[in-house]
Design a protein around this motif. Sequence first.
Motif, PDB file in Angstrom:
ATOM      1  N   LEU A   1       0.828  -1.201   0.000  1.00 60.92           N
ATOM      2  CA  LEU A   1       0.000   0.000   0.000  1.00 60.92           C
ATOM      3  C   LEU A   1       0.865   1.254   0.000  1.00 60.92           C
ATOM      4  O   LEU A   1       0.585   2.217  -0.725  1.00 60.92           O
ATOM      5  CB  LEU A   1      -0.939  -0.007   1.209  1.00 60.92           C
ATOM      6  CG  LEU A   1      -1.933   1.151   1.316  1.00 60.92           C
ATOM      7  CD1 LEU A   1      -2.850   1.188   0.097  1.00 60.92           C
ATOM      8  CD2 LEU A   1      -2.753   1.037   2.599  1.00 60.92           C
ATOM      9  N   GLY A   2       1.935   1.245   0.809  1.00 58.70           N
ATOM     10  CA  GLY A   2       2.832   2.395   0.838  1.00 58.70           C
ATOM     11  C   GLY A   2       3.490   2.636  -0.512  1.00 58.70           C
ATOM     12  O   GLY A   2       3.705   3.780  -0.926  1.00 58.70           O
ATOM     13  N   HIS A   3       3.809   1.555  -1.216  1.00 62.26           N
ATOM     14  CA  HIS A   3       4.406   1.669  -2.544  1.00 62.26           C
ATOM     15  C   HIS A   3       3.440   2.350  -3.514  1.00 62.26           C
ATOM     16  O   HIS A   3       3.838   3.273  -4.245  1.00 62.26           O
ATOM     17  CB  HIS A   3       4.776   0.270  -3.053  1.00 62.26           C
ATOM     18  CG  HIS A   3       5.283   0.253  -4.452  1.00 62.26           C
ATOM     19  ND1 HIS A   3       6.603   0.450  -4.773  1.00 62.26           N
ATOM     20  CD2 HIS A   3       4.628   0.050  -5.630  1.00 62.26           C
ATOM     21  CE1 HIS A   3       6.752   0.378  -6.085  1.00 62.26           C
ATOM     22  NE2 HIS A   3       5.568   0.129  -6.625  1.00 62.26           N
ATOM     23  N   GLU A   4       2.187   1.940  -3.511  1.00 66.36           N
ATOM     24  CA  GLU A   4       1.221   2.544  -4.419  1.00 66.36           C
ATOM     25  C   GLU A   4       0.926   3.994  -4.039  1.00 66.36           C
ATOM     26  O   GLU A   4       0.748   4.846  -4.900  1.00 66.36           O
ATOM     27  CB  GLU A   4      -0.079   1.723  -4.443  1.00 66.36           C
ATOM     28  CG  GLU A   4       0.086   0.297  -4.911  1.00 66.36           C
ATOM     29  CD  GLU A   4       0.685   0.172  -6.302  1.00 66.36           C
ATOM     30  OE1 GLU A   4       0.513   1.122  -7.113  1.00 66.36           O
ATOM     31  OE2 GLU A   4       1.324  -0.852  -6.591  1.00 66.36           O
ATOM     32  N   VAL A   5       0.877   4.277  -2.735  1.00 66.03           N
ATOM     33  CA  VAL A   5       0.722   5.668  -2.297  1.00 66.03           C
ATOM     34  C   VAL A   5       1.909   6.491  -2.776  1.00 66.03           C
ATOM     35  O   VAL A   5       1.763   7.657  -3.179  1.00 66.03           O
ATOM     36  CB  VAL A   5       0.580   5.745  -0.759  1.00 66.03           C
ATOM     37  CG1 VAL A   5       0.655   7.192  -0.287  1.00 66.03           C
ATOM     38  CG2 VAL A   5      -0.736   5.115  -0.317  1.00 66.03           C
ATOM     39  N   GLY A   6       3.102   5.883  -2.770  1.00 65.51           N
ATOM     40  CA  GLY A   6       4.291   6.571  -3.273  1.00 65.51           C
ATOM     41  C   GLY A   6       4.137   6.973  -4.727  1.00 65.51           C
ATOM     42  O   GLY A   6       4.535   8.076  -5.130  1.00 65.51           O
ATOM     43  N   HIS A   7       3.543   6.090  -5.537  1.00 61.03           N
ATOM     44  CA  HIS A   7       3.304   6.447  -6.931  1.00 61.03           C
ATOM     45  C   HIS A   7       2.391   7.665  -7.031  1.00 61.03           C
ATOM     46  O   HIS A   7       2.592   8.536  -7.887  1.00 61.03           O
ATOM     47  CB  HIS A   7       2.660   5.265  -7.677  1.00 61.03           C
ATOM     48  CG  HIS A   7       3.624   4.196  -8.080  1.00 61.03           C
ATOM     49  ND1 HIS A   7       4.816   4.479  -8.715  1.00 61.03           N
ATOM     50  CD2 HIS A   7       3.568   2.835  -7.956  1.00 61.03           C
ATOM     51  CE1 HIS A   7       5.461   3.348  -8.967  1.00 61.03           C
ATOM     52  NE2 HIS A   7       4.729   2.343  -8.508  1.00 61.03           N
ATOM     53  N   VAL A   8       1.382   7.726  -6.150  1.00 60.00           N
ATOM     54  CA  VAL A   8       0.464   8.862  -6.167  1.00 60.00           C
ATOM     55  C   VAL A   8       1.191  10.131  -5.753  1.00 60.00           C
ATOM     56  O   VAL A   8       1.115  11.165  -6.427  1.00 60.00           O
ATOM     57  CB  VAL A   8      -0.738   8.605  -5.236  1.00 60.00           C
ATOM     58  CG1 VAL A   8      -1.584   9.876  -5.098  1.00 60.00           C
ATOM     59  CG2 VAL A   8      -1.582   7.454  -5.765  1.00 60.00           C
ATOM     60  N   ARG A   9       1.917  10.067  -4.631  1.00 58.95           N
ATOM     61  CA  ARG A   9       2.555  11.268  -4.093  1.00 58.95           C
ATOM     62  C   ARG A   9       3.687  11.768  -4.987  1.00 58.95           C
ATOM     63  O   ARG A   9       3.952  12.974  -5.052  1.00 58.95           O
ATOM     64  CB  ARG A   9       3.094  10.989  -2.686  1.00 58.95           C
ATOM     65  CG  ARG A   9       2.003  10.693  -1.652  1.00 58.95           C
ATOM     66  CD  ARG A   9       0.989  11.799  -1.604  1.00 58.95           C
ATOM     67  NE  ARG A   9      -0.044  11.580  -0.574  1.00 58.95           N
ATOM     68  CZ  ARG A   9      -1.162  12.255  -0.505  1.00 58.95           C
ATOM     69  NH1 ARG A   9      -1.437  13.188  -1.418  1.00 58.95           N
ATOM     70  NH2 ARG A   9      -2.052  12.008   0.447  1.00 58.95           N
ATOM     71  N   GLU A  10       4.365  10.866  -5.685  1.00 57.55           N
ATOM     72  CA  GLU A  10       5.452  11.255  -6.580  1.00 57.55           C
ATOM     73  C   GLU A  10       4.938  11.611  -7.975  1.00 57.55           C
ATOM     74  O   GLU A  10       5.707  11.926  -8.865  1.00 57.55           O
ATOM     75  CB  GLU A  10       6.481  10.125  -6.696  1.00 57.55           C
ATOM     76  CG  GLU A  10       7.152   9.737  -5.398  1.00 57.55           C
ATOM     77  CD  GLU A  10       8.041  10.826  -4.839  1.00 57.55           C
ATOM     78  OE1 GLU A  10       8.407  11.744  -5.611  1.00 57.55           O
ATOM     79  OE2 GLU A  10       8.365  10.776  -3.642  1.00 57.55           O
ATOM     80  N   ARG A  11       3.601  11.538  -8.157  1.00 58.27           N
ATOM     81  CA  ARG A  11       2.935  11.894  -9.420  1.00 58.27           C
ATOM     82  C   ARG A  11       3.428  11.066 -10.594  1.00 58.27           C
ATOM     83  O   ARG A  11       3.640  11.553 -11.703  1.00 58.27           O
ATOM     84  CB  ARG A  11       3.086  13.393  -9.708  1.00 58.27           C
ATOM     85  CG  ARG A  11       2.501  14.289  -8.642  1.00 58.27           C
ATOM     86  CD  ARG A  11       1.756  15.457  -9.223  1.00 58.27           C
ATOM     87  NE  ARG A  11       0.604  15.062 -10.015  1.00 58.27           N
ATOM     88  CZ  ARG A  11      -0.114  15.929 -10.743  1.00 58.27           C
ATOM     89  NH1 ARG A  11       0.215  17.209 -10.765  1.00 58.27           N
ATOM     90  NH2 ARG A  11      -1.148  15.516 -11.443  1.00 58.27           N
ATOM     91  N   HIS A  12       3.593   9.767 -10.326  1.00 60.64           N
ATOM     92  CA  HIS A  12       3.996   8.850 -11.383  1.00 60.64           C
ATOM     93  C   HIS A  12       2.815   8.387 -12.229  1.00 60.64           C
ATOM     94  O   HIS A  12       3.008   7.905 -13.345  1.00 60.64           O
ATOM     95  CB  HIS A  12       4.648   7.594 -10.778  1.00 60.64           C
ATOM     96  CG  HIS A  12       5.908   7.870 -10.021  1.00 60.64           C
ATOM     97  ND1 HIS A  12       6.353   7.052  -9.006  1.00 60.64           N
ATOM     98  CD2 HIS A  12       6.828   8.861 -10.124  1.00 60.64           C
ATOM     99  CE1 HIS A  12       7.480   7.521  -8.519  1.00 60.64           C
ATOM    100  NE2 HIS A  12       7.779   8.625  -9.176  1.00 60.64           N
TER     101      HIS A  12
END
Length: 370
Positions: free
Chosen positions: A212-223
């Motif tokens: 979940l943290g990995h996918e949130v990272g994609h959101v926060r990093e605007r990937h």
Amino acid sequence: MEGQAVSASWYDGLSAVRRDGTAWLDETGSLVLRDRAGNSETVPPGDLVYGESLQAETVYRRESVPDFRLRLPRDLPPALASALPAPTRYGRWIDRIGLGKAALAFAAASAGCVALFMTAPEWLGPMVPPAWERQIGNAMVGDLGGKICHTPEGDAALAKLLDAVDPETEKVRAGIANMGMVNAVALPGGQVLLFDGLVQQAETPEELAGVLGHEVGHVRERHVMTSILRQFGLSILLAGSNSGVGNTAFGVASLGYSREAEREADEYARARMAQSNISPLGAAAFFERLGGGGDEEDRDGDTTGDAGDNDEPGLIGWIASHPAPGERAKAYRDSAREDAEYRPVLTQAEFAALKTMCDQDEDVEEFEFF
């Protein structure tokens, strides 16, 4: 005669009569045509355009008289030749600079277009207005219909897990989709979906926290928009939330991020887990179980070793769309602090609520591929 005369034949564009005679340049630099009957007409050289090359003659036309045709010998006196338009083979500017240089110019322009196309998602993705991104994300989630699982206990447990890996005030929206695929996706507009197949594969809540943290990272990093633009092109932006966009929802499950983006998302997850005092060893164990532990990466970035012998076919999609599990497992394991006293991110009851969420939701629809 002012200049050296050459034989000529022409149609004046006003009649169908062919005229034969001579042509030369007068003292003003105009082209004089005189037929055998002694009739003369003057043609400004600037009004002439190259027509075509015949075996022994060159044909010229007039801009002001469309049906005018003039035939002159190909071997002309230098003064007359210099006053007439030069023959063209490929086009005026190509003939002017030469075919070789023109080919190089075309190659450079083509390479520039390819480079722009390949790099456009990288700079265009983060520039997509949030309102557009939310609209696209809502359309994709809407395509899932009633396939998102909900129970009071499960929703509370998922919210608690999300709070641990997403410290922002405005939270990413998360849900569990009733799909047996072992995958998780980040959608446009700050939305993350865990597929129930992945939830069932997780043995501890810390494993889910890593994913979940990995996918949130994609959101926060605007990937997310960068990847979507790379896969679907600008058409998805132009479509907005109109019909057809939602049909790409399941294609998003196979989105490929760059290796750099995947590592950034993992770094984000590890940082948030450390901030919330969540053990990264669970995520490391999850990736090792996916086939990573000790395998080496080949030149293309695929894992080699026993990953292909995994007894869980659903895991292959996760492995194929992410960096080598062994590399990721090592990074998570190396981030663990030896003296840390990690606290469970969820209780066993909360973890169980996530595990049974889709089974307990009597209203959720089952997803069928066919």
